[in-house]
Motif scaffolding. Structure first.
Motif, PDB file in Angstrom:
ATOM      1  N   GLU A   8       7.186 -12.316   3.869  1.00 45.31           N
ATOM      2  CA  GLU A   8       8.003 -11.509   4.770  1.00 45.31           C
ATOM      3  C   GLU A   8       9.169 -10.863   4.013  1.00 45.31           C
ATOM      4  O   GLU A   8       9.394  -9.648   4.121  1.00 45.31           O
ATOM      5  CB  GLU A   8       8.533 -12.368   5.921  1.00 45.31           C
ATOM      6  N   VAL A   9       9.917 -11.661   3.250  1.00 48.83           N
ATOM      7  CA  VAL A   9      11.083 -11.092   2.562  1.00 48.83           C
ATOM      8  C   VAL A   9      10.664 -10.211   1.402  1.00 48.83           C
ATOM      9  O   VAL A   9      11.314  -9.197   1.115  1.00 48.83           O
ATOM     10  CB  VAL A   9      12.056 -12.191   2.079  1.00 48.83           C
ATOM     11  N   MET A  10       9.567 -10.551   0.714  1.00 44.35           N
ATOM     12  CA  MET A  10       9.130  -9.711  -0.394  1.00 44.35           C
ATOM     13  C   MET A  10       8.639  -8.356   0.102  1.00 44.35           C
ATOM     14  O   MET A  10       8.872  -7.324  -0.542  1.00 44.35           O
ATOM     15  CB  MET A  10       8.064 -10.426  -1.219  1.00 44.35           C
ATOM     16  N   ALA A  11       7.981  -8.347   1.269  1.00 46.34           N
ATOM     17  CA  ALA A  11       7.560  -7.077   1.854  1.00 46.34           C
ATOM     18  C   ALA A  11       8.772  -6.235   2.244  1.00 46.34           C
ATOM     19  O   ALA A  11       8.797  -5.015   2.029  1.00 46.34           O
ATOM     20  CB  ALA A  11       6.669  -7.325   3.061  1.00 46.34           C
ATOM     21  N   GLU A  12       9.799  -6.881   2.799  1.00 51.40           N
ATOM     22  CA  GLU A  12      11.006  -6.146   3.187  1.00 51.40           C
ATOM     23  C   GLU A  12      11.748  -5.626   1.971  1.00 51.40           C
ATOM     24  O   GLU A  12      12.391  -4.555   2.031  1.00 51.40           O
ATOM     25  CB  GLU A  12      11.911  -7.027   4.042  1.00 51.40           C
ATOM     26  N   LEU A  32      -0.353   2.047  -1.556  1.00 53.49           N
ATOM     27  CA  LEU A  32       0.185   0.777  -2.040  1.00 53.49           C
ATOM     28  C   LEU A  32      -0.930  -0.051  -2.656  1.00 53.49           C
ATOM     29  O   LEU A  32      -2.005  -0.201  -2.062  1.00 53.49           O
ATOM     30  CB  LEU A  32       0.833   0.009  -0.885  1.00 53.49           C
ATOM     31  N   MET A  33      -0.663  -0.602  -3.850  1.00 56.16           N
ATOM     32  CA  MET A  33      -1.631  -1.444  -4.535  1.00 56.16           C
ATOM     33  C   MET A  33      -0.946  -2.685  -5.090  1.00 56.16           C
ATOM     34  O   MET A  33       0.119  -2.591  -5.707  1.00 56.16           O
ATOM     35  CB  MET A  33      -2.306  -0.669  -5.676  1.00 56.16           C
ATOM     36  N   ALA A  74       1.564  -6.776  -0.597  1.00 55.87           N
ATOM     37  CA  ALA A  74       1.083  -5.479  -0.100  1.00 55.87           C
ATOM     38  C   ALA A  74       0.423  -5.628   1.263  1.00 55.87           C
ATOM     39  O   ALA A  74       0.638  -4.804   2.162  1.00 55.87           O
ATOM     40  CB  ALA A  74       0.107  -4.877  -1.110  1.00 55.87           C
ATOM     41  N   MET A  75      -0.389  -6.679   1.442  1.00 57.01           N
ATOM     42  CA  MET A  75      -1.027  -6.903   2.736  1.00 57.01           C
ATOM     43  C   MET A  75       0.010  -7.164   3.819  1.00 57.01           C
ATOM     44  O   MET A  75      -0.088  -6.633   4.931  1.00 57.01           O
ATOM     45  CB  MET A  75      -2.017  -8.060   2.641  1.00 57.01           C
ATOM     46  N   GLN A  76       1.025  -7.987   3.514  1.00 60.54           N
ATOM     47  CA  GLN A  76       2.049  -8.285   4.513  1.00 60.54           C
ATOM     48  C   GLN A  76       2.810  -7.028   4.896  1.00 60.54           C
ATOM     49  O   GLN A  76       3.119  -6.808   6.073  1.00 60.54           O
ATOM     50  CB  GLN A  76       3.014  -9.340   3.983  1.00 60.54           C
ATOM     51  N   LEU A  77       3.104  -6.174   3.915  1.00 57.63           N
ATOM     52  CA  LEU A  77       3.801  -4.921   4.210  1.00 57.63           C
ATOM     53  C   LEU A  77       2.945  -4.047   5.123  1.00 57.63           C
ATOM     54  O   LEU A  77       3.453  -3.454   6.079  1.00 57.63           O
ATOM     55  CB  LEU A  77       4.134  -4.193   2.908  1.00 57.63           C
ATOM     56  N   ALA A  78       1.638  -3.985   4.841  1.00 53.18           N
ATOM     57  CA  ALA A  78       0.747  -3.185   5.679  1.00 53.18           C
ATOM     58  C   ALA A  78       0.698  -3.703   7.109  1.00 53.18           C
ATOM     59  O   ALA A  78       0.665  -2.922   8.068  1.00 53.18           O
ATOM     60  CB  ALA A  78      -0.656  -3.171   5.075  1.00 53.18           C
ATOM     61  N   LEU A  79       0.710  -5.018   7.269  1.00 54.52           N
ATOM     62  CA  LEU A  79       0.665  -5.616   8.605  1.00 54.52           C
ATOM     63  C   LEU A  79       1.967  -5.396   9.363  1.00 54.52           C
ATOM     64  O   LEU A  79       1.964  -5.191  10.581  1.00 54.52           O
ATOM     65  CB  LEU A  79       0.367  -7.112   8.486  1.00 54.52           C
ATOM     66  N   ASN A  80       3.089  -5.432   8.640  1.00 55.55           N
ATOM     67  CA  ASN A  80       4.392  -5.278   9.284  1.00 55.55           C
ATOM     68  C   ASN A  80       4.794  -3.824   9.495  1.00 55.55           C
ATOM     69  O   ASN A  80       5.475  -3.490  10.471  1.00 55.55           O
ATOM     70  CB  ASN A  80       5.479  -5.964   8.448  1.00 55.55           C
ATOM     71  N   HIS A  81       4.397  -2.954   8.567  1.00 49.26           N
ATOM     72  CA  HIS A  81       4.861  -1.562   8.594  1.00 49.26           C
ATOM     73  C   HIS A  81       3.695  -0.615   8.322  1.00 49.26           C
ATOM     74  O   HIS A  81       3.707   0.128   7.328  1.00 49.26           O
ATOM     75  CB  HIS A  81       5.956  -1.352   7.546  1.00 49.26           C
ATOM     76  N   PHE A 135      -4.119  -4.178  10.358  1.00 46.65           N
ATOM     77  CA  PHE A 135      -3.810  -2.878   9.765  1.00 46.65           C
ATOM     78  C   PHE A 135      -5.061  -2.024   9.863  1.00 46.65           C
ATOM     79  O   PHE A 135      -6.111  -2.354   9.315  1.00 46.65           O
ATOM     80  CB  PHE A 135      -3.404  -3.053   8.301  1.00 46.65           C
ATOM     81  N   SER A 136      -4.971  -0.906  10.573  1.00 45.64           N
ATOM     82  CA  SER A 136      -6.145  -0.081  10.842  1.00 45.64           C
ATOM     83  C   SER A 136      -6.393   0.983   9.779  1.00 45.64           C
ATOM     84  O   SER A 136      -7.367   1.729   9.862  1.00 45.64           O
ATOM     85  CB  SER A 136      -6.006   0.597  12.208  1.00 45.64           C
ATOM     86  N   GLY A 137      -5.518   1.040   8.783  1.00 43.69           N
ATOM     87  CA  GLY A 137      -5.694   2.035   7.734  1.00 43.69           C
ATOM     88  C   GLY A 137      -6.792   1.660   6.758  1.00 43.69           C
ATOM     89  O   GLY A 137      -7.287   0.522   6.729  1.00 43.69           O
ATOM     90  N   LYS A 138      -7.191   2.637   5.948  1.00 46.76           N
ATOM     91  CA  LYS A 138      -8.242   2.402   4.958  1.00 46.76           C
ATOM     92  C   LYS A 138      -7.740   1.458   3.871  1.00 46.76           C
ATOM     93  O   LYS A 138      -6.656   1.641   3.324  1.00 46.76           O
ATOM     94  CB  LYS A 138      -8.702   3.720   4.356  1.00 46.76           C
TER      95      LYS A 138
END
Length: 253
Positions: A60-64, A80-81, A90-97, A193-196
């Motif tokens: 959570e904090v690393m994604a933020e 993002l990779m 990267a996965m957490q960031l995609a799920l949160n934002h 996350f619905s993105g590709k």
């Protein structure tokens, strides 16, 4: 948390995140190749490389941290990779934002809880007497008692540097990474996350397994995957040309 980063190239932004015990420098050859097609933003995550140290280390904090960097750079939406631990960030960031991402690439990691498998690494790193060693060769000799593979030792010892007093120190926050390991082993979570999304696996690595399929699709329903033959956990370094081609094709499609 103001993360250390480097900018290379121009075009659509591609943010790259390293794995546990790593730095942005681990992506050197890929940064050079990919910056011919994208604006590459290579990042040192908290408690790694030249980024600040902090007691808390979870996804959570690393994604933020990464979101704050994007805000500072004025980047509203990026590709993002991330590799290994960086892949989980990267996965957490995609799920949160999800609104901040165009496409997501996850390199050789799944959104699952992993058992503790770095104990020998941590024990070996803590065994190095930083006050006594005079060279990386001496550090390598001490570390070889715990880690047989020369390549793994070389990767870890890239974290050593000499301070102003010519004393060896770790760039990474080794104590906190050890204390927070349970959070590093954890799985990212949130709304799908619905993105590709592209998962890239090294054929010789066991980090992504067939039984992880349901967990991957539950969070990333548009996920596809590619397997790089004759590569292990670091396919971007082991098969760089093939890896670069996969990334460019996925982001261009």
């Amino acid at each position: 948390m103001k993360l250390h980063y480097q900018l290379h190239g121009s075009g659509t932004p591609l943010v790259i995140l390293h794995g546990l015990f790593g730095t942005l420098e681990n992506w050197g050859s890929q940064i050079k190749a990919l910056s011919e097609h994208f604006q590459v933003v290579a990042v040192d995550l908290r408690n790694h490389g030249r980024s600040p140290h902090a007691e808390r280390t979870d996804y959570e904090v690393m994604a933020e941290d990464v979101i704050s960097l994007l805000d500072d750079l004025g980047l509203d939406c990026v590709n993002l990779m991330g590799h290994s631990m960086g892949g989980k960030v990267a996965m957490q960031l995609a799920l949160n934002h999800p609104e901040r991402l165009k496409k997501l690439i996850v390199v050789d990691i799944s959104p699952v809880i992993y058992p503790h498998h770095h104990q020998d690494v941590l024990t070996g790193l803590f065994s190095i007497d930083l006050e006594q060693i005079k060279s990386r060769t001496q550090a390598d000799q001490q570390l070889s008692t715990y880690i047989e593979e020369p390549g793994v030792r070389a990767f870890l010892l890239k974290n050593l540097y000499k301070d102003d007093n010519k004393q060896f120190q770790w760039r990474m926050n080794l104590a906190t990474l050890s204390q927070e390991y349970k959070h590093i082993s954890a799985a990212p979570s949130g709304s799908p996350f619905s993105g590709k999304t592209l998962f890239i696996k090294g054929a010789n690595s066991d980090y992504i397994q067939a039984e992880h399929r349901n967990a991957i699709l539950a969070l990333f329903p548009q996920a596809t995957y590619k397997v790089i033959q004759d590569a292990g956990h670091w396919p971007h370094a082991e098969k760089p040309a093939i890896f670069t081609q996969l990334v460019i094709k996925f982001l261009a499609d």
